[in-house]
Design a protein around this motif. Structure first.
Motif, PDB file in Angstrom:
ATOM      1  N   MET A   1       0.823  -1.196   0.000  1.00 54.98           N
ATOM      2  CA  MET A   1       0.000   0.000   0.000  1.00 54.98           C
ATOM      3  C   MET A   1       0.870   1.264   0.000  1.00 54.98           C
ATOM      4  SD  MET A   1      -3.020   0.798  -0.182  1.00 54.98           S
ATOM      5  CE  MET A   1      -4.558   1.217   0.450  1.00 54.98           C
ATOM      6  N   PHE A   2       2.091   1.142   0.536  1.00 56.25           N
ATOM      7  CA  PHE A   2       2.999   2.280   0.612  1.00 56.25           C
ATOM      8  C   PHE A   2       3.363   2.817  -0.767  1.00 56.25           C
ATOM      9  CE2 PHE A   2       7.440   3.742   0.516  1.00 56.25           C
ATOM     10  CZ  PHE A   2       7.326   4.854   1.329  1.00 56.25           C
ATOM     11  N   MET A   3       3.518   1.933  -1.743  1.00 51.79           N
ATOM     12  CA  MET A   3       3.977   2.337  -3.069  1.00 51.79           C
ATOM     13  C   MET A   3       2.841   2.736  -4.014  1.00 51.79           C
ATOM     14  SD  MET A   3       7.216   2.019  -2.800  1.00 51.79           S
ATOM     15  CE  MET A   3       8.053   1.800  -4.334  1.00 51.79           C
ATOM     16  N   LYS A   4       1.609   2.402  -3.689  1.00 49.43           N
ATOM     17  CA  LYS A   4       0.497   2.601  -4.617  1.00 49.43           C
ATOM     18  C   LYS A   4       0.156   4.050  -4.968  1.00 49.43           C
ATOM     19  CE  LYS A   4      -2.185  -1.606  -4.280  1.00 49.43           C
ATOM     20  NZ  LYS A   4      -3.481  -2.154  -3.947  1.00 49.43           N
ATOM     21  N   PRO A   5       0.324   5.035  -4.063  1.00 55.94           N
ATOM     22  CA  PRO A   5      -0.083   6.396  -4.453  1.00 55.94           C
ATOM     23  C   PRO A   5       0.652   6.953  -5.667  1.00 55.94           C
ATOM     24  CG  PRO A   5       0.090   6.263  -2.090  1.00 55.94           C
ATOM     25  CD  PRO A   5       0.617   4.965  -2.631  1.00 55.94           C
ATOM     26  N   PHE A   6       1.863   6.469  -5.932  1.00 55.87           N
ATOM     27  CA  PHE A   6       2.594   6.901  -7.114  1.00 55.87           C
ATOM     28  C   PHE A   6       2.863   5.696  -7.999  1.00 55.87           C
ATOM     29  CE2 PHE A   6       4.787  10.541  -4.616  1.00 55.87           C
ATOM     30  CZ  PHE A   6       3.740  11.394  -4.894  1.00 55.87           C
ATOM     31  N   THR A   7       2.970   5.940  -9.295  1.00 59.09           N
ATOM     32  CA  THR A   7       3.332   4.868 -10.223  1.00 59.09           C
ATOM     33  C   THR A   7       4.835   4.615 -10.111  1.00 59.09           C
ATOM     34  OG1 THR A   7       3.787   6.407 -12.025  1.00 59.09           O
ATOM     35  CG2 THR A   7       1.511   5.574 -11.847  1.00 59.09           C
ATOM     36  N   TRP A   8       5.274   3.497 -10.696  1.00 55.10           N
ATOM     37  CA  TRP A   8       6.700   3.180 -10.679  1.00 55.10           C
ATOM     38  C   TRP A   8       7.510   4.254 -11.397  1.00 55.10           C
ATOM     39  CZ3 TRP A   8       9.034   0.246  -7.425  1.00 55.10           C
ATOM     40  CH2 TRP A   8       8.344  -0.802  -6.831  1.00 55.10           C
ATOM     41  N   GLY A   9       6.944   4.816 -12.432  1.00 52.11           N
ATOM     42  CA  GLY A   9       7.624   5.881 -13.155  1.00 52.11           C
ATOM     43  C   GLY A   9       7.888   7.102 -12.270  1.00 52.11           C
ATOM     44  N   VAL A  10       6.904   7.475 -11.479  1.00 53.38           N
ATOM     45  CA  VAL A  10       7.073   8.615 -10.575  1.00 53.38           C
ATOM     46  C   VAL A  10       8.131   8.301  -9.524  1.00 53.38           C
ATOM     47  CG1 VAL A  10       5.933  10.075  -8.857  1.00 53.38           C
ATOM     48  CG2 VAL A  10       4.736   9.475 -10.966  1.00 53.38           C
ATOM     49  N   TRP A  11       8.099   7.079  -8.968  1.00 51.04           N
ATOM     50  CA  TRP A  11       9.111   6.694  -7.980  1.00 51.04           C
ATOM     51  C   TRP A  11      10.514   6.757  -8.588  1.00 51.04           C
ATOM     52  CZ3 TRP A  11       8.111   7.079  -3.159  1.00 51.04           C
ATOM     53  CH2 TRP A  11       6.865   6.753  -2.647  1.00 51.04           C
ATOM     54  N   LEU A  12      10.657   6.313  -9.836  1.00 53.20           N
ATOM     55  CA  LEU A  12      11.961   6.360 -10.487  1.00 53.20           C
ATOM     56  C   LEU A  12      12.422   7.795 -10.733  1.00 53.20           C
ATOM     57  CD1 LEU A  12      11.645   3.416 -13.023  1.00 53.20           C
ATOM     58  CD2 LEU A  12      13.046   3.513 -10.952  1.00 53.20           C
ATOM     59  N   VAL A  13      11.504   8.660 -11.132  1.00 54.09           N
ATOM     60  CA  VAL A  13      11.842  10.068 -11.342  1.00 54.09           C
ATOM     61  C   VAL A  13      12.264  10.715 -10.022  1.00 54.09           C
ATOM     62  CG1 VAL A  13      10.879  12.335 -11.945  1.00 54.09           C
ATOM     63  CG2 VAL A  13      10.463  10.369 -13.416  1.00 54.09           C
ATOM     64  N   VAL A  14      11.555  10.413  -8.950  1.00 52.48           N
ATOM     65  CA  VAL A  14      11.919  10.960  -7.638  1.00 52.48           C
ATOM     66  C   VAL A  14      13.313  10.476  -7.235  1.00 52.48           C
ATOM     67  CG1 VAL A  14      11.363  10.914  -5.166  1.00 52.48           C
ATOM     68  CG2 VAL A  14       9.554  11.290  -6.840  1.00 52.48           C
ATOM     69  N   ALA A  15      13.602   9.202  -7.440  1.00 51.19           N
ATOM     70  CA  ALA A  15      14.928   8.670  -7.113  1.00 51.19           C
ATOM     71  C   ALA A  15      16.003   9.341  -7.971  1.00 51.19           C
ATOM     72  CB  ALA A  15      14.957   7.157  -7.317  1.00 51.19           C
TER      73      ALA A  15
END
Length: 132
Positions: A1-15
């Motif tokens: 549930m922790f990762m669901k608010p953002f897509t994987w693409g957004v998480w990668l951009v943030v990283a």
């Protein structure tokens, strides 16, 4: 549930932006800031810790370069926007109810022969008696 608010693409951009900010802070502070000196491993660790800590709490490293302050201000604004967006998405995911009709309300509509307006393609038009 922790990762669901953002897509994987957004998480990668943030990283990516975190690592980019870390590099820029190191590049700007390395010549003048003694806390960003030492072995390459220590320099990378200090820069990474600095950028990561700014996500959650205040950093302890002193900033000497004015351009670094501008970079950090932009980074903190981005962190603020990301945090607000993440919190809003997560809270809506945890609180929103599914828009499904109850049997009692559908029977009331049928019994009284009431008309219902709906958007094309929604579940209301697919119910018996609907015209979709």
């Amino acid at each position: 549930m922790f990762m669901k608010p953002f897509t994987w693409g957004v998480w990668l951009v943030v990283a990516f932006i975190l690592i980019y900010t870390m590099f820029i802070v190191w590049f700007l502070e390395h010549p003048s800031n003694p806390e960003f000196k030492g072995s390459l491993k220590d320099q990378i660790a200090t820069a990474m810790w600095f950028a990561f800590c700014s996500l959650f709490f205040a950093h302890r490293e002193r900033i000497y370069n004015h351009l670094t302050r501008v970079v950090i201000a932009v980074w903190l604004f981005l962190v603020f926007v990301l945090t607000a967006s993440y919190t809003a998405n997560l809270s809506s995911m945890l609180t929103i109810q599914r828009m499904e009709p109850s049997v009692a309300s559908m029977e009331l509509l049928k019994r009284n022969n009431l008309t219902v307006g709906y958007d094309k393609g929604t579940f209301v038009g697919k119910l018996p008696g609907g015209s979709a």
